[in-house]
Write an enzyme that holds these catalytic residues in place. Sequence first.
Site, mmCIF file in Angstrom:
data_model
loop_
_atom_site.group_PDB
_atom_site.id
_atom_site.type_symbol
_atom_site.label_atom_id
_atom_site.label_comp_id
_atom_site.label_asym_id
_atom_site.label_seq_id
_atom_site.Cartn_x
_atom_site.Cartn_y
_atom_site.Cartn_z
ATOM 1 C CB SER A 41 -11.234 103.385 5.381
ATOM 2 O OG SER A 41 -10.214 103.992 5.899
ATOM 3 C CE1 TYR A 82 -9.962 98.660 7.637
ATOM 4 C CE2 TYR A 82 -8.657 100.618 7.252
ATOM 5 C CZ TYR A 82 -10.051 99.881 7.724
ATOM 6 O OH TYR A 82 -10.779 100.844 8.173
#
Length: 278
Positions: free
Chosen positions: A122, A149
């Site tokens: 990501s 995350y």
Amino acid sequence: ESVKMFASKDAEIIMASRSIERGNQAVEEIKKDFPNANITVMELDLADRESIAKFSDSFLKKYKKLNILLNNAGIMTVPYGVTKDGLEQQTGVNHFGHFLLTSLLFDVIKNTPSSRIVNVSSIAHRGGTMNFDNLLYQDGVGYNKVKAYSRSKLENLLFTYELDRLVQKAGYDIKVLVAHPGVAKTNLGRHIKDSKMDGFIKHFQKYFSHEAKFGALPQVRACLDESAKSGDFYGPKGLMGFKGAPKLAKSNRKSKNKTLANRLWVYSEQVWDIQFEV
């Protein structure tokens, strides 16, 4: 969306899902467009070592080759919690689950000509930091759901680049690649929303995100592009990688730190009490 693209080209696909029921529902939707899609749904919960082992055993009993392993599962910005094995759940699912799965399937991958392993990271990796003194936020100490995350997405890249180095050193006919979807309109970010953020998120998505099918394109390109090289990273070509057609992307300097990558590899082996022999 990725399965749909593979189905459109008559690929044989194993769709791994935590829920057989939801997996079958997804297949029903895909078959509305591609009635002859060759998809097998198999249960796999990356938050559960027993489930990962069971999936791998079942796969290896049925199949003697694996052309592409697309490590696509992920959870994002969830409240603190642990997997069934006691690991902080974001890094537990996003990195450690995929690490174990890949290790268990590696022999069949290396014995499949021109095979590929594709991990999904990501743009959030840019905010990731590694702290091996408290990598798993033991008992919730220091836990921040956004930072956790980002750490897990940095780990995806460190794992990819270390695996690529080891595969190339061993001389295997395997390409190890990584991709990111940009900002895609899915339910992945449902945990980040609150009453104060809803308006901002909707405004952001309107101008800086794309549909899920476009978010899937970088990982599908990593799986199939004949010109791709092992170690390549694909992502959308738009501003800051938010959206657009897939192209070669750049990850940050930290993701290419060989010391961090090797340390994460050793740490991951220790977590699972395994040796991932490449």
